[in-house]
Design an enzyme around this catalytic site. Structure first.
Site, PDB file in Angstrom:
ATOM      1  N   LYS A   1     -15.805  -1.934   3.672  1.00 60.65           N
ATOM      2  CA  LYS A   1     -14.973  -2.222   2.369  1.00 60.65           C
ATOM      3  C   LYS A   1     -16.258  -2.766   1.446  1.00 60.65           C
ATOM      4  O   LYS A   1     -16.782  -3.857   1.987  1.00 60.65           O
ATOM      5  CB  LYS A   1     -14.063  -3.203   2.518  1.00 60.65           C
ATOM      6  CG  LYS A   1     -12.725  -2.599   3.396  1.00 60.65           C
ATOM      7  CD  LYS A   1     -11.804  -3.880   3.821  1.00 60.65           C
ATOM      8  CE  LYS A   1     -10.740  -3.315   4.327  1.00 60.65           C
ATOM      9  NZ  LYS A   1      -9.705  -4.725   5.194  1.00 60.65           N
TER      10      LYS A   1
ATOM     11  N   GLU B   1       0.841  -0.987  -0.034  1.00 62.11           N
ATOM     12  CA  GLU B   1      -0.054   0.164  -0.018  1.00 62.11           C
ATOM     13  C   GLU B   1       0.858   1.190   0.143  1.00 62.11           C
ATOM     14  O   GLU B   1       0.427   2.452   0.245  1.00 62.11           O
ATOM     15  CB  GLU B   1      -1.015   0.148   1.357  1.00 62.11           C
ATOM     16  CG  GLU B   1      -2.088  -0.943   1.116  1.00 62.11           C
ATOM     17  CD  GLU B   1      -3.003  -0.904   2.035  1.00 62.11           C
ATOM     18  OE1 GLU B   1      -3.266   0.128   2.924  1.00 62.11           O
ATOM     19  OE2 GLU B   1      -4.046  -1.970   2.268  1.00 62.11           O
TER      20      GLU B   1
END
Length: 412
Positions: free
Chosen positions: A329, A199
Site C-alpha cells: 500500500k 469497501e
C-alpha cells in the site's frame, strides 16, 4: 527527454467514507499534468506513515487544510525544477519531508509525479513502471465486510473471493459479480439486507466467522462454481484489531497465540481458503512464524500491518519465515519509490505480491496501474457496489484491453 516540474497545486477532496483527503496536481514545463489522491485506512498499522490531519472540532478532527497548505508552500518549492521522470529523486525529497507534511501529502504528491511522468511521455502510468507486463494481477474481492470496515460486527475484517479458473481479468470480475449477487440472494432469504460495508461488501448479517464462510460457499455454489476449484476464499483477519498482551479475544472467547493459530488452521482445513492476511498481530512475530509453519501448506500467509510496505521489514520477515506474501500500500510508506522497494524486496525473497487499495478510497485509479506495472500476483480493490471500487475494476479492464489481453497471474 527532460521535462521539469513547473508547478504543484493541491486541494481538499473527499473519500468514500465522507472524510476529506488531499489531492495533489503536478504540472510540468511541457504542459503535462498528473494528479494523485491519498487514500486512508480504517485498520492501520502503528508503523505506517502518519497522516497529517487538522485536529480540533471540524469534521471530527479529520480535515486536511494544513496538509493542502503545506503541499503548496513546502512540497511545491522543494520539488519544482526536478525532472518529472526522476521519480526516485522526487520521492527522496518527499520521504525526508514526511514527518513535516504528513504521509497523506507525500503519497498524493508522489502519485501525481508518476501520472505526470506518464502524461509527459504520452503513456499510461503502468507503462512508466513496466512497458511490457507479463500478466494482469488476479483480483481479490470482498464479498462480506467485517472488522473495522463494518463496526466490528465480525472479528474477521474481510471475507473475500479469489477467482481460480478464469484466465482473463474481465472473466474473473464477471464470476466475482455472480458470486456477489448469489450471496446477496442467500442473505435476502434469511431476512432484510442491511446494505454494504466500507469497501462495498455485504453488511455482515451473520452469527460469526463460520456462518460467513458457509454463506460464501453457498454463494459460490449458487453461482454455478466449484469452491476451491473455480473460486477460493481469502480472509483478512486483521488480528491486531483484537490482539492484546494476553492473546486474542474473539467474541466471548480468549485464545493464546498457539490456540488462535490452531483455530485458524481448523478453518483453513474446513473451507477452501487460499490466502490469510495478518493472522497474528503486528507485534506478534512468534504468532506470524507459527502461522506460516502451521497454515502455510494450506493457505498463503500474507503480511499487512506486520510489514507496512517496508522493504527492511519484508526482508526480515522473509528470513524469519513469518510471511509468504507481502501486501503493498503506497500510503503505508508514503511514496511510490518506497513501495517499489518493498515490491523488489518481496520478489528477491520469493514472496508473492498483493497490491491493495484502502477502505477510504476515491475515484483515483492509481492502484490498478501500480498492480499492473509492478507485476503483482494479486490486486485487492474492494467490492462491486461502490463507485470508488468499480473505478479500479473498470480501469483494470481497460488496461488489459490496451495490452491486447494478458493472462492472469498464476493462482497462489
Amino acid at each position: 527527454m527532460t521535462d521539469t516540474i513547473a508547478a504543484v497545486c493541491a486541494r481538499r477532496v473527499w473519500d468514500s467514507r465522507g472524510l476529506p483527503t488531499i489531492e495533489v496536481e503536478v504540472r510540468t514545463s511541457s504542459g503535462a499534468r498528473g494528479q494523485g489522491i491519498a487514500p486512508a485506512g480504517a485498520s492501520t498499522g502503528r508503523r505506517e506513515a502518519r497522516e497529517l490531519r487538522d485536529g480540533g472540532d471540524r469534521l471530527g478532527g479529520c480535515d486536511v487544510i494544513r496538509a493542502v497548505e503545506l503541499a503548496i508552500s513546502v512540497v511545491g518549492p522543494r520539488i519544482t525544477g526536478i525532472d518529472v521522470h526522476d521519480q526516485e529523486a522526487v520521492d527522496a525529497i518527499l520521504a525526508r519531508m514526511g514527518p513535516e507534511v504528513g504521509g497523506n501529502t507525500t503519497t498524493a504528491a508522489s502519485l501525481a509525479v508518476l501520472h505526470a511522468a506518464g502524461a509527459s511521455r504520452g503513456i499510461p502510468a503502468w507503462a512508466v513502471l513496466d512497458a511490457a507486463p507479463r500478466w494482469m494481477p488476479r483480483p481479490q474481492i470482498q464479498i462480506i465486510g467485517g472488522g473495522a470496515h463494518a463496526a466490528h460486527r465480525t472479528a474477521v475484517q474481510d471475507f473475500m473471493v479469489l477467482p481460480l479458473s478464469p484466465t482473463r481479468i474481465a472473466d474473473a470480475f464477471f464470476e466475482v459479480a455472480e458470486v456477489y449477487r448469489a450471496v446477496g440472494a442467500v442473505l435476502a432469504e434469511r431476512g432484510p439486507r442491511r446494505g454494504v460495508a466500507d469497501e462495498g461488501g455485504h453488511w455482515p448479517e451473520v452469527t460469526g466467522t463460520e456462518d460467513a464462510l458457509d454463506l460464501l460457499v453457498a454463494g459460490i455454489e449458487r453461482a454455478g462454481l466449484v469452491p476451491g476449484v473455480d473460486m477460493a476464499i481469502s480472509l483478512d483477519i486483521a488480528a491486531t484489531q483484537f490482539a492484546s498482551a494476553d492473546g486474542y479475544g474473539v467474541g466471548d472467547r480468549s485464545y493464546d497465540t498457539a490456540d488462535w493459530i490452531a483455530e485458524l488452521d481448523r478453518l483453513c482445513r474446513a473451507y477452501p481458503i487460499s490466502t490469510i492476511e495478518d493472522p497474528a498481530g503486528e507485534d506478534d512475530a512468534r504468532g506470524m512464524r507459527r502461522a506460516v509453519a502451521t497454515l502455510g501448506d494450506t493457505a498463503v500467509v500474507v503480511g499487512d500491518d506486520y510489514l507496512v510496505t517496508d522493504a527492511d521489514r519484508i526482508e526480515a520477515a522473509a528470513r524469519d519465515e513469518a510471511v509468504q506474501a507481502a501486501l503493498i500500500k503506497v500510503n503505508q510508506v508514503g511514496t511510490v519509490t518506497g513501495a517499489a522497494r518493498a515490491v523488489a524486496a518481496a520478489r528477491a525473497n520469493d514472496l508473492s505480491v498483493i497490491v491493495s487499495a484502502r477502505s477510504g478510497e476515491t475515484e483515483d485509479v492509481s492502484v490498478a496501474h501500480l498492480a499492473t506495472g509492478w507485476g503483482a500476483d494479486i490486486v485487492k480493490v474492494g467490492s462491486i457496489t461502490r463507485g470508488e471500487r468499480t473505478a479500479k475494476w473498470n480501469e483494470l479492464i481497460r488496461i488489459d484491453e490496451a495490452l491486447g489481453g494478458l493472462p492472469l497471474a498464476p493462482a497462489p
